[in-house]
Scaffold this motif. Structure first.
Motif, mmCIF file in Angstrom:
data_model
loop_
_atom_site.group_PDB
_atom_site.id
_atom_site.type_symbol
_atom_site.label_atom_id
_atom_site.label_comp_id
_atom_site.label_asym_id
_atom_site.label_seq_id
_atom_site.Cartn_x
_atom_site.Cartn_y
_atom_site.Cartn_z
ATOM 1 N N THR A 1 -67.938 27.808 63.448
ATOM 2 C CA THR A 1 -67.295 28.812 62.602
ATOM 3 C C THR A 1 -67.145 30.148 63.326
ATOM 4 N N LEU B 1 -62.795 15.869 63.107
ATOM 5 C CA LEU B 1 -63.368 16.977 63.869
ATOM 6 C C LEU B 1 -62.936 16.912 65.330
ATOM 7 N N ALA C 1 -66.118 20.045 59.586
ATOM 8 C CA ALA C 1 -67.492 20.513 59.738
ATOM 9 C C ALA C 1 -68.158 20.695 58.392
ATOM 10 N N LYS C 2 -67.420 21.221 57.436
ATOM 11 C CA LYS C 2 -67.986 21.400 56.102
ATOM 12 C C LYS C 2 -68.336 20.061 55.466
ATOM 13 N N THR D 1 -72.527 23.973 62.915
ATOM 14 C CA THR D 1 -71.386 24.406 62.109
ATOM 15 C C THR D 1 -71.196 25.915 62.195
ATOM 16 N N GLU D 2 -72.294 26.660 62.150
ATOM 17 C CA GLU D 2 -72.193 28.117 62.273
ATOM 18 C C GLU D 2 -71.628 28.512 63.635
ATOM 19 N N VAL E 1 -71.565 18.809 56.897
ATOM 20 C CA VAL E 1 -72.713 19.529 56.335
ATOM 21 C C VAL E 1 -73.030 19.009 54.937
ATOM 22 N N VAL F 1 -65.760 28.318 55.980
ATOM 23 C CA VAL F 1 -66.074 26.953 55.565
ATOM 24 C C VAL F 1 -66.536 26.964 54.115
ATOM 25 N N MET G 1 -71.809 19.132 68.368
ATOM 26 C CA MET G 1 -72.067 18.705 66.991
ATOM 27 C C MET G 1 -71.877 17.204 66.843
#
Length: 703
Positions: free
Chosen positions: A596, A648, A690-691, A592-593, A694, A315, A628
């Motif tokens: 990922t 997403l 997702a990025k 997000t992590e 964030v 990301v 999320m």
């Protein structure tokens, strides 16, 4: 020549060992780090391709390997070979240099600005110099000295130069001499295999008359490079040019592949867009087709890149090329249009590609039924000002199509016509095959309708049960809150009460729907949980079917969006309208992590061809995406947040569907490769969304 990378090969830009990528038009091999910079330059500067993971015509990779082995890199680093260059501060990048800014600045200077290329002495008339260089190129292509021709092309020689005395182009000369690699090099720099000499002959005619049949067949493939590439992107197949089949329109030629990659958009808007496409002039249509070709190349290269790299920084901005880089030779309007192609979903982009393939066939049949030209190479030989649709048969009109097929049947056999339903009149056998396929499709539709009816009944049953449960829960909470209000002591010293903080909304009991955007913790099946206020929450019913978890998620979302009882109605703007609140940055980063990490596991499975692991990985990703999405308000006020959430969730749904295809039937290798590309594209879309979430959350919370 073998595509295996030899250990003695090093990157042309930083000398790193074992380069795995090639720049086709520069004739060099490059490492992964340098390739990440080349991809951002654009195809007009560097056309990158992976040595082992991309399909290569044998003669093209042989051309690149020959140029590399004969020192083509010295053309682009000519002045660096001068000992005095080190004195002036110029030096070549090395493997230990940082990608940004060291390698980036060097590569841009080397290939974009051509800083190190040998310059010809300045003349008053530059056109004379270009003409002289082109004449030298015209003479050089009859030999096998590739690096000399590449040097002339780097200095400004024109690959399509028409020699006024000889009456032909360099490609005519290379074809007559049987120089396959020279023809490949000229084609990379835009030489037209359909160009006519002063006698009306093409380079293909020259090759055939000289007995170079293999070269003639390769020139035909180059002539149809654009439409072949678009077709292969959609269905993993290429037309059989040897037998006279020059086009494959996927929705007509092979429905098996279409269901893998696209459900055609038949809306009124799509039909209007198709009519607008058909009204473009030849020149405008060629520009659009070339831009879509570049976008296909970008998407396929990104898919290979994601499948071959270390995904610990998935990301980040350095992993993918988000849209086509700016080409300074194009207008700002065209560059903006090229970049907007990246915003097309897989379905929308595939629909556009099919429309272009269909219209390209119409235009080329209308121009020449005997020898249609590829739109990427025939811009100089066609009338670019006037569209030629009045006399062109429509693909939707079988009567006109049959008429065109009969009038253009010079020398073509029935077998070649029947090899593609879109290339000639429909025979009785083909009609029966289509009718049988339609009958099978109708039976499948009826079966799906029955399944859908059954699922609808089950959905209504579960919805009534869950609504009953929620109604009981609401009544219980209402009674509990009313009791708490009557028991709360008066006075400033007791303002905190049983909530632990000031009473919400001026002392009014807080509804279970007014919990803001913080993540909720729901009890597991059969368990009992406690609300923050001490209210006991009943467990979910244990008799709800577990065969459709996605339906349960849909039910939960639909219940949240249903009207509340009058006693629990929220204030305007709190739930029914847009909500400007966003979750805390730490929660979004944590989810997000997790996403990922699951995507990395999926991409490792793709890289190791473990297709049986696709579905479990996609289920983990879908679960993480759902968690999320639950962090955010139901109706965010930010358009960016809404768009990112939509991308997403839709990408996660598409990913799950593509992963199911990998195990449902035992597809052939070409099918599995296509599914893998779609899986990687969906994973990239999820990571990009997702990025974005964030980034937006961090920015808003910092403000």
């Amino acid at each position: 020549m073998s595509k295996r990378v030899r250990s003695r090969e090093v990157c042309a830009d930083c000398s790193a060992p074992e380069p795995r990528w090639a720049s086709v038009n520069r004739g060099v091999l490059i490492c992964d780090e340098c390739c990440s910079i080349h991809r951002g330059l654009g195809r007009h500067s560097s056309q990158v391709r992976h040595l082992t993971h991309c399909p290569w015509p044998p003669s093209q990779i042989q051309m690149v390997q020959t140029l590399y082995g004969n020192g083509a890199n010295s053309i682009w680093e000519h002045s660096l070979l001068d000992p005095s260059s080190s004195v002036s501060g110029k030096r070549k990048a090395n493997p230990q240099d940082r990608v940004h800014p060291n390698k980036t600045e060097f590569i841009k200077a080397k290939y974009q600005m051509l800083v190190y290329v040998h310059r010809m002495p300045c003349r008053e008339d530059d056109s004379v110099t270009a003409k002289d260089l082109s004449k030298q190129l015209h003479s050089s292509v009859r030999t096998g000295n590739l690096e000399t021709c590449l040097r002339l092309l780097s200095l400004g020689a024109q690959a399509n130069f028409f020699h006024p005395e000889k009456g032909n182009t360099p490609l005519h000369i290379a074809a007559k001499a049987g120089q396959m690699l020279q023809a490949e090099l000229l084609a990379v720099y835009g030489a037209d295999p359909g160009a006519l000499d002063s006698s009306g002959k093409t380079p293909i005619d020259y090759a055939r008359q000289a007995g170079h049949q293999e070269l003639a067949e390769r020139l035909v493939e180059i002539q149809y490079e654009l439409t072949d590439r678009l077709t292969f992107y959609l269905c993993g197949r290429r037309p059989d040019h040897r037998n006279g089949q020059h086009f494959i329109i996927p929705q007509m030629a092979d429905s098996k592949y279409v269901c893998y990659c696209v459900s055609l958009d038949l809306s009124e808007f799509a039909k209007a867009a198709k009519k607008k496409l058909q009204s473009l002039s030849n020149h405008q249509f060629e520009e659009l087709a070339m831009d879509v070709y570049d976008e296909v190349d970008r998407r396929e290269t990104d898919a290979v890149w994601l499948a071959t790299q270390n995904h610990s920084t998935l990301v980040t901005d350095t992993t993918v090329v988000p849209f086509l880089p700016v080409n300074p030779e194009y207008s700002s309007t065209r560059n903006q249009g090229r970049q907007k192609l990246a915003r097309f979903s897989a379905n929308e982009f595939a629909t556009l590609v099919i429309d272009i393939l269909t219209d390209a066939k119409r235009r080329q049949w209308g121009n020449s039924c005997d020898s249609p030209k590829d739109s990427r190479h025939n811009s100089e030989s066609q009338d670019n000002d006037q569209p030629d649709y009045d006399s062109v048969a429509s693909d939707e009109d079988p009567v006109l199509e049959a008429t065109c097929g009969d009038s253009c049947n010079d020398g073509r056999t029935k077998s070649s016509e029947s090899s593609d339903l879109s290339d000639g009149p429909i025979t009785v056998q083909e009609f029966m095959e289509v009718k049988s396929a339609l009958t099978a499709s109708e039976a499948k539709i009826q079966q799906l309708l029955k399944v859908n009816c059954h699922l609808s009944e089950e959905l209504r049953s579960m919805q009534s049960k869950v609504q009953m449960f929620c109604s009981l829960q609401l009544n219980s909470l209402q009674t509990e809150n009313t009791t708490l209000r009557w028991q709360a002591p008066s006075g400033p010293q007791h303002l905190q009460g049983p909530f632990g903080r000031h009473p919400p909304r001026g002392g009014r009991a807080m509804s279970m729907y007014e919990t803001g955007s913080s993540p909720r913790q729901y009890p597991h099946r059969g368990e009992t949980a406690r609300h923050e206020d001490g209210v006991i929450l009943q467990p979910f019913p244990t008799n709800v079917s577990t065969e459709a978890p996605m339906i349960l998620i849909f039910l939960f979302l639909s219940i949240r969006s249903s009207p509340l009882p009058a006693s629990e109605a929220v204030e305007p703007g709190e739930e029914g309208g847009e909500d400007a609140t966003l979750p805390c940055t730490e929660d979004v980063i944590c989810k997000t992590e997790q996403i990922t990490k699951n995507i990395q596991e999926l991409l490792r499975a793709a890289q190791e061809t473990k297709h049986e692991s696709f579905l479990p990985c996609s289920e983990k990703i879908c679960m993480a995406v759902t968690e999320m999405a639950a962090l955010f308000p139901k109706r965010p006020s930010s358009e960016t947040v809404r768009g990112s959430l939509c991308l997403l969730t839709s990408s996660a749904s598409r990913l799950h569907g593509e992963c199911q295809k990998a195990i449902e039937h035992n597809p052939c290798p070409s099918d599995i490769q296509l599914v893998t590309q779609q899986v990687i594209q969906c994973a990239y879309d999820i990571a990009k969304a997702a990025k974005q979430l964030v980034t937006v959350t961090t920015k808003e919370n910092n403000n």
